[in-house]
Design a protein around this motif. Structure first.
Motif, PDB file in Angstrom:
ATOM      1  N   SER A  91      12.076   4.253  11.887  1.00 58.56           N
ATOM      2  CA  SER A  91      11.150   5.286  12.359  1.00 58.56           C
ATOM      3  C   SER A  91       9.747   4.831  11.983  1.00 58.56           C
ATOM      4  CB  SER A  91      11.465   6.661  11.747  1.00 58.56           C
ATOM      5  OG  SER A  91      11.340   6.628  10.333  1.00 58.56           O
ATOM      6  N   ALA A  92       8.749   5.624  12.348  1.00 59.81           N
ATOM      7  CA  ALA A  92       7.367   5.219  12.101  1.00 59.81           C
ATOM      8  C   ALA A  92       6.483   6.447  11.932  1.00 59.81           C
ATOM      9  CB  ALA A  92       6.851   4.356  13.257  1.00 59.81           C
ATOM     10  N   VAL A  93       5.291   6.226  11.375  1.00 62.72           N
ATOM     11  CA  VAL A  93       4.271   7.266  11.326  1.00 62.72           C
ATOM     12  C   VAL A  93       2.915   6.605  11.530  1.00 62.72           C
ATOM     13  CG1 VAL A  93       5.580   8.675   9.668  1.00 62.72           C
ATOM     14  CG2 VAL A  93       3.752   7.177   8.851  1.00 62.72           C
ATOM     15  N   ARG A  94       1.953   7.416  11.934  1.00 66.10           N
ATOM     16  CA  ARG A  94       0.549   7.024  11.902  1.00 66.10           C
ATOM     17  C   ARG A  94      -0.072   7.702  10.690  1.00 66.10           C
ATOM     18  NH1 ARG A  94      -4.263   6.620  16.191  1.00 66.10           N
ATOM     19  NH2 ARG A  94      -6.004   7.020  14.766  1.00 66.10           N
ATOM     20  N   LEU A  95      -0.839   6.945   9.933  1.00 66.88           N
ATOM     21  CA  LEU A  95      -1.495   7.465   8.739  1.00 66.88           C
ATOM     22  C   LEU A  95      -3.005   7.406   8.922  1.00 66.88           C
ATOM     23  CD1 LEU A  95      -1.445   8.415   5.767  1.00 66.88           C
ATOM     24  CD2 LEU A  95      -1.298   5.988   5.099  1.00 66.88           C
ATOM     25  N   ASP A  96      -3.644   8.567   8.823  1.00 61.28           N
ATOM     26  CA  ASP A  96      -5.106   8.657   8.864  1.00 61.28           C
ATOM     27  C   ASP A  96      -5.586   9.211   7.525  1.00 61.28           C
ATOM     28  OD1 ASP A  96      -6.054   8.190  11.838  1.00 61.28           O
ATOM     29  OD2 ASP A  96      -4.256   9.426  11.978  1.00 61.28           O
ATOM     30  N   ILE A  97      -6.538   8.522   6.915  1.00 55.53           N
ATOM     31  CA  ILE A  97      -7.106   8.984   5.642  1.00 55.53           C
ATOM     32  C   ILE A  97      -8.629   8.965   5.766  1.00 55.53           C
ATOM     33  CG2 ILE A  97      -7.105   8.758   3.140  1.00 55.53           C
ATOM     34  CD1 ILE A  97      -4.713   6.916   3.332  1.00 55.53           C
ATOM     35  N   ALA A  98      -9.243  10.135   5.634  1.00 52.62           N
ATOM     36  CA  ALA A  98     -10.697  10.223   5.695  1.00 52.62           C
ATOM     37  C   ALA A  98     -11.313   9.626   4.432  1.00 52.62           C
ATOM     38  CB  ALA A  98     -11.117  11.686   5.854  1.00 52.62           C
ATOM     39  N   VAL A  99     -12.629   9.397   4.468  1.00 53.54           N
ATOM     40  CA  VAL A  99     -13.324   8.900   3.281  1.00 53.54           C
ATOM     41  C   VAL A  99     -13.094   9.873   2.125  1.00 53.54           C
ATOM     42  CG1 VAL A  99     -15.579   8.336   2.308  1.00 53.54           C
ATOM     43  CG2 VAL A  99     -15.048   7.708   4.673  1.00 53.54           C
ATOM     44  N   GLY A 100     -12.680   9.340   0.977  1.00 55.85           N
ATOM     45  CA  GLY A 100     -12.380  10.183  -0.175  1.00 55.85           C
ATOM     46  C   GLY A 100     -10.988  10.789  -0.151  1.00 55.85           C
ATOM     47  N   GLY A 101     -10.201  10.461   0.857  1.00 55.89           N
ATOM     48  CA  GLY A 101      -8.862  11.041   0.987  1.00 55.89           C
ATOM     49  C   GLY A 101      -7.801  10.268   0.223  1.00 55.89           C
ATOM     50  N   VAL A 102      -6.665  10.909   0.074  1.00 51.93           N
ATOM     51  CA  VAL A 102      -5.573  10.324  -0.712  1.00 51.93           C
ATOM     52  C   VAL A 102      -4.231  10.833  -0.199  1.00 51.93           C
ATOM     53  CG1 VAL A 102      -5.775  12.184  -2.424  1.00 51.93           C
ATOM     54  CG2 VAL A 102      -4.620  10.058  -3.044  1.00 51.93           C
ATOM     55  N   VAL A 115       3.820  -0.446   5.175  1.00 51.72           N
ATOM     56  CA  VAL A 115       2.548   0.032   5.714  1.00 51.72           C
ATOM     57  C   VAL A 115       1.726  -1.163   6.205  1.00 51.72           C
ATOM     58  CG1 VAL A 115       1.434   0.036   3.437  1.00 51.72           C
ATOM     59  CG2 VAL A 115       0.480   1.426   5.275  1.00 51.72           C
ATOM     60  N   ILE A 116       1.121  -1.013   7.382  1.00 49.67           N
ATOM     61  CA  ILE A 116       0.254  -2.035   7.962  1.00 49.67           C
ATOM     62  C   ILE A 116      -1.113  -1.399   8.192  1.00 49.67           C
ATOM     63  CG2 ILE A 116      -0.098  -3.637   9.869  1.00 49.67           C
ATOM     64  CD1 ILE A 116       2.913  -3.429  10.427  1.00 49.67           C
ATOM     65  N   VAL A 117      -2.129  -1.894   7.515  1.00 49.95           N
ATOM     66  CA  VAL A 117      -3.475  -1.337   7.626  1.00 49.95           C
ATOM     67  C   VAL A 117      -4.136  -1.880   8.892  1.00 49.95           C
ATOM     68  CG1 VAL A 117      -5.717  -1.061   6.516  1.00 49.95           C
ATOM     69  CG2 VAL A 117      -3.644  -1.197   5.125  1.00 49.95           C
ATOM     70  N   MET A 118      -4.615  -0.965   9.720  1.00 52.54           N
ATOM     71  CA  MET A 118      -5.295  -1.349  10.960  1.00 52.54           C
ATOM     72  C   MET A 118      -6.808  -1.267  10.827  1.00 52.54           C
ATOM     73  SD  MET A 118      -2.579  -1.993  12.607  1.00 52.54           S
ATOM     74  CE  MET A 118      -3.268  -2.348  14.222  1.00 52.54           C
ATOM     75  N   GLN A 119      -7.270  -0.336   9.986  1.00 51.28           N
ATOM     76  CA  GLN A 119      -8.713  -0.096   9.861  1.00 51.28           C
ATOM     77  C   GLN A 119      -8.993   0.485   8.489  1.00 51.28           C
ATOM     78  OE1 GLN A 119     -10.604   2.312  13.049  1.00 51.28           O
ATOM     79  NE2 GLN A 119     -11.381   3.617  11.393  1.00 51.28           N
ATOM     80  N   GLY A 120     -10.072   0.034   7.843  1.00 52.86           N
ATOM     81  CA  GLY A 120     -10.466   0.603   6.570  1.00 52.86           C
ATOM     82  C   GLY A 120      -9.861  -0.131   5.388  1.00 52.86           C
ATOM     83  N   THR A 121     -10.028   0.463   4.209  1.00 53.95           N
ATOM     84  CA  THR A 121      -9.577  -0.129   2.950  1.00 53.95           C
ATOM     85  C   THR A 121      -8.747   0.892   2.172  1.00 53.95           C
ATOM     86  OG1 THR A 121     -11.580  -1.486   2.835  1.00 53.95           O
ATOM     87  CG2 THR A 121     -10.318  -1.235   0.810  1.00 53.95           C
ATOM     88  N   ILE A 122      -7.586   0.466   1.734  1.00 52.94           N
ATOM     89  CA  ILE A 122      -6.686   1.329   0.971  1.00 52.94           C
ATOM     90  C   ILE A 122      -6.432   0.713  -0.393  1.00 52.94           C
ATOM     91  CG2 ILE A 122      -4.323   2.231   0.794  1.00 52.94           C
ATOM     92  CD1 ILE A 122      -4.164   2.315   3.792  1.00 52.94           C
ATOM     93  N   THR A 123      -6.498   1.525  -1.440  1.00 51.68           N
ATOM     94  CA  THR A 123      -5.927   1.148  -2.724  1.00 51.68           C
ATOM     95  C   THR A 123      -4.536   1.755  -2.771  1.00 51.68           C
ATOM     96  OG1 THR A 123      -8.061   1.014  -3.849  1.00 51.68           O
ATOM     97  CG2 THR A 123      -6.121   1.318  -5.227  1.00 51.68           C
ATOM     98  N   ALA A 124      -3.527   0.912  -2.862  1.00 52.76           N
ATOM     99  CA  ALA A 124      -2.142   1.373  -2.786  1.00 52.76           C
ATOM    100  C   ALA A 124      -1.362   0.855  -3.976  1.00 52.76           C
ATOM    101  CB  ALA A 124      -1.498   0.898  -1.480  1.00 52.76           C
ATOM    102  N   GLY A 125      -0.378   1.620  -4.385  1.00 52.68           N
ATOM    103  CA  GLY A 125       0.428   1.189  -5.512  1.00 52.68           C
ATOM    104  C   GLY A 125       1.788   1.842  -5.535  1.00 52.68           C
ATOM    105  N   ILE A 155      -4.817   5.494  -1.373  1.00 49.87           N
ATOM    106  CA  ILE A 155      -6.143   6.109  -1.520  1.00 49.87           C
ATOM    107  C   ILE A 155      -7.122   5.382  -0.604  1.00 49.87           C
ATOM    108  CG2 ILE A 155      -8.052   6.583  -3.101  1.00 49.87           C
ATOM    109  CD1 ILE A 155      -6.008   6.426  -5.409  1.00 49.87           C
ATOM    110  N   ASN A 156      -7.936   6.131   0.124  1.00 52.84           N
ATOM    111  CA  ASN A 156      -9.014   5.506   0.879  1.00 52.84           C
ATOM    112  C   ASN A 156     -10.102   5.111  -0.123  1.00 52.84           C
ATOM    113  OD1 ASN A 156     -11.285   4.852   2.399  1.00 52.84           O
ATOM    114  ND2 ASN A 156     -10.853   6.372   3.985  1.00 52.84           N
ATOM    115  N   SER A 157     -10.201   3.820  -0.387  1.00 52.24           N
ATOM    116  CA  SER A 157     -11.174   3.347  -1.381  1.00 52.24           C
ATOM    117  C   SER A 157     -12.370   2.659  -0.728  1.00 52.24           C
ATOM    118  CB  SER A 157     -10.489   2.382  -2.358  1.00 52.24           C
ATOM    119  OG  SER A 157      -9.817   1.337  -1.671  1.00 52.24           O
ATOM    120  N   GLY A 158     -12.565   2.902   0.577  1.00 54.55           N
ATOM    121  CA  GLY A 158     -13.690   2.320   1.292  1.00 54.55           C
ATOM    122  C   GLY A 158     -14.683   3.364   1.745  1.00 54.55           C
ATOM    123  N   ASN A 159     -15.560   2.965   2.644  1.00 55.09           N
ATOM    124  CA  ASN A 159     -16.618   3.849   3.134  1.00 55.09           C
ATOM    125  C   ASN A 159     -16.421   4.259   4.592  1.00 55.09           C
ATOM    126  OD1 ASN A 159     -18.139   3.688   0.657  1.00 55.09           O
ATOM    127  ND2 ASN A 159     -18.763   1.622   1.273  1.00 55.09           N
TER     128      ASN A 159
END
Length: 214
Positions: A91-102, A115-125, A155-159
């Motif tokens: 199965s699959a999902v789309r993940l959207d995280i706004a600036v400052g989101g988690v 998870v495959i990042v398409m746009q932005g920067t994530i701190t993941a663990g 965590i969205n750790s970008g701008n």
């Protein structure tokens, strides 16, 4: 001995034919969503009722609404939205995280996550069952796997907003967010205080934020 071989060979060929025929019949098991889901999945919809639309899902094209407490949105393509994945272990999902989101610390008891990042920067663990921690920063094009059942977060750790696509090794992987499990229900505050080492004021504050009571 020759007679035995004469009898056994047709039997083996018949079993092989039946096995192949059964495999062809079971090419897929599109979910009958009018029935109840079970640990083994949904019952199969009659093949005569199956159409191409059962194997296509367009819901991941649009961004989710991140105007919420965690500033994140998960748009699922699980079996209940995408009946063609029933029984296929995917199965699959789309993940959207706004600036400052988690996406808070959580687990998927029913499947591993990629998870495959398409746009932005994530701190993941992720945290192993022996409490070893594996944390990194992911950028567009990076991929990270979270083994089934282990606690993990993003965590969205970008701008800029994050867009990622996630695959699971289950048509219905399940989700349990740790914070909501502790503070988003009616588990008595004194019990939460005992198992988290937090004081009464902090437990009640978190319950109020996350919609819990007691």
């Amino acid at each position: 001995m020759v007679l035995d071989r004469v009898l056994v060979l047709p039997l083996l060929l018949s079993l092989l034919f039946l096995s192949s025929a059964d495999g062809l019949v079971q090419d897929f098991c599109v979910a009958d969503l009018s029935s109840q889901d079970t640990p083994a999945g949904y019952p199969c919809k009659p093949v005569s009722d199956v159409g191409y639309c059962d194997f296509v899902f367009s819901g991941l094209a649009s961004p989710g609404n991140t105007s919420n407490l965690i500033k994140a949105a998960v748009t699922p393509a699980f079996v209940s939205q995408f009946p063609g994945v029933n029984g296929l272990g995917i199965s699959a999902v789309r993940l959207d995280i706004a600036v400052g989101g988690v996406v808070p610390l959580h687990t998927h008891p029913g499947g591993s996550e990629l998870v495959i990042v398409m746009q932005g920067t994530i701190t993941a663990g992720t945290i192993s069952s022996s409490n070893d921690v594996y944390v990194t920063q992911l950028k567009a094009g990076d991929t990270m796997v979270f083994p089934q059942g282990l606690l993990h977060f993003q965590i969205n750790s970008g701008n800029s907003p994050v867009v990622a696509f996630v695959s699971f090794s289950s048509p219905s992987p399940g989700l349990q967010i740790t914070a909501f499990a502790l503070f988003g229900n009616d588990l008595p505050s004194e019990i939460v205080e005992g198992v988290t080492f937090l004081d009464d004021a902090e437990v009640k504050r978190l319950k109020k934020v996350l919609g819990g009571s007691g």
